[in-house]
Design an enzyme around this catalytic site. Sequence first.
Site, PDB file in Angstrom:
ATOM      1  N   MET A   1     -29.014  46.305  -6.400  1.00  0.00           N
ATOM      2  CA  MET A   1     -28.964  44.939  -5.843  1.00  0.00           C
ATOM      3  C   MET A   1     -30.082  44.082  -6.434  1.00  0.00           C
ATOM      4  O   MET A   1     -30.957  43.616  -5.717  1.00  0.00           O
ATOM      5  CB  MET A   1     -29.075  45.026  -4.314  1.00  0.00           C
ATOM      6  CG  MET A   1     -27.931  45.800  -3.681  1.00  0.00           C
ATOM      7  SD  MET A   1     -28.239  46.267  -1.954  1.00  0.00           S
ATOM      8  CE  MET A   1     -29.280  47.743  -2.154  1.00  0.00           C
TER       9      MET A   1
ATOM     10  N   GLN B   1     -23.082  38.900   1.566  1.00  0.00           N
ATOM     11  CA  GLN B   1     -24.135  37.900   1.709  1.00  0.00           C
ATOM     12  C   GLN B   1     -23.532  36.501   1.853  1.00  0.00           C
ATOM     13  O   GLN B   1     -23.887  35.754   2.775  1.00  0.00           O
ATOM     14  CB  GLN B   1     -25.068  37.933   0.498  1.00  0.00           C
ATOM     15  CG  GLN B   1     -25.925  39.176   0.380  1.00  0.00           C
ATOM     16  CD  GLN B   1     -26.745  39.189  -0.904  1.00  0.00           C
ATOM     17  OE1 GLN B   1     -26.436  38.473  -1.853  1.00  0.00           O
ATOM     18  NE2 GLN B   1     -27.796  39.998  -0.929  1.00  0.00           N
TER      19      GLN B   1
ATOM     20  N   THR C   1     -34.745  45.933  -2.999  1.00  0.00           N
ATOM     21  CA  THR C   1     -34.354  44.534  -2.904  1.00  0.00           C
ATOM     22  C   THR C   1     -35.109  43.909  -1.751  1.00  0.00           C
ATOM     23  O   THR C   1     -35.378  44.581  -0.755  1.00  0.00           O
ATOM     24  CB  THR C   1     -32.830  44.386  -2.653  1.00  0.00           C
ATOM     25  OG1 THR C   1     -32.537  43.055  -2.204  1.00  0.00           O
ATOM     26  CG2 THR C   1     -32.342  45.359  -1.602  1.00  0.00           C
TER      27      THR C   1
ATOM     28  N   THR D   1     -33.949  40.785  -0.321  1.00  0.00           N
ATOM     29  CA  THR D   1     -32.961  40.132   0.531  1.00  0.00           C
ATOM     30  C   THR D   1     -32.307  41.079   1.516  1.00  0.00           C
ATOM     31  O   THR D   1     -32.129  40.747   2.691  1.00  0.00           O
ATOM     32  CB  THR D   1     -31.877  39.456  -0.333  1.00  0.00           C
ATOM     33  OG1 THR D   1     -32.485  38.438  -1.131  1.00  0.00           O
ATOM     34  CG2 THR D   1     -30.791  38.843   0.526  1.00  0.00           C
TER      35      THR D   1
ATOM     36  N   CYS E   1     -38.595  38.257  -4.620  1.00  0.00           N
ATOM     37  CA  CYS E   1     -37.308  38.761  -5.105  1.00  0.00           C
ATOM     38  C   CYS E   1     -37.624  39.755  -6.198  1.00  0.00           C
ATOM     39  O   CYS E   1     -38.465  39.486  -7.063  1.00  0.00           O
ATOM     40  CB  CYS E   1     -36.435  37.636  -5.644  1.00  0.00           C
ATOM     41  SG  CYS E   1     -34.914  38.219  -6.417  1.00  0.00           S
TER      42      CYS E   1
ATOM     43  N   GLU F   1     -36.238  40.557  -8.797  1.00  0.00           N
ATOM     44  CA  GLU F   1     -35.957  40.166 -10.185  1.00  0.00           C
ATOM     45  C   GLU F   1     -36.942  39.156 -10.749  1.00  0.00           C
ATOM     46  O   GLU F   1     -36.993  38.958 -11.977  1.00  0.00           O
ATOM     47  CB  GLU F   1     -34.534  39.590 -10.305  1.00  0.00           C
ATOM     48  CG  GLU F   1     -33.413  40.599 -10.282  1.00  0.00           C
ATOM     49  CD  GLU F   1     -32.988  40.983  -8.878  1.00  0.00           C
ATOM     50  OE1 GLU F   1     -32.225  41.935  -8.715  1.00  0.00           O
ATOM     51  OE2 GLU F   1     -33.456  40.319  -7.919  1.00  0.00           O
TER      52      GLU F   1
END
Length: 228
Positions: free
Chosen positions: A10, A52, A83, A85, A193, A195
């Site tokens: 994710m 989501q 992740t 989120t 986040c 990423e």
Amino acid sequence: MRVLGLLGGMSWESTDYYYQRLNRGVRDRLGGLHSAHSVTYTVDFAEVERMQVAGAWDEAGVFLGECARKLQSAGAEGLVLCTNTMHRVAGAIQDAVGIPLLHIADGTAQALLDDGVREVALLGTRYTMEQDFYRARLEERGLRVTVPDAAARETVHRVIFEELCQGLVLERSREAYISILKGLRAEAVIFGCTEIGLLLDESDSPLPVYDTTLLHVEAALDWALSEG
């Protein structure tokens, strides 16, 4: 060394980053040919992203809880959810297993407090910035959390999903993020986040950076290598 269960996918880009950092961290701490004891379960992120968008958080919690049970059955002694989120459903995941979930916000909060930071800006997906599941956990520790304005939040969110989660690291997006960072009013910024660290590092920011991925990895290593 305890076995870490990595619940990822994710995106898989960030999960790969976690795996590399965990193994480098064990090598750095123990030396030689040491590497992390871990098992990994990756999901199809398209399925999670659908939940989501639909706001189907209960469904997502059940789904990720089932994945966590598979990690426990495979020998995991502690869980690392790769992740930010999806910590929105951390409670459901924890309830599904009999091993601890190492919450991503806890290591970040402790690092901020240790450094004497009290007011911090948060970057992440729209869900992380606008919902209270992450911010509240930080605020419970005495931190004041702010987020960028609506237009900036939209840019940050779009780049994460349309670019970084798909392996695209673009210079124009780096410049857009740096512009957003320059407009923040806080003592430090959280890269909230997993990423974002693929696009930026501390040298890009006018504020001190607290990268949740790196802090999560360090907290997981502390736990895995402790006597317990």
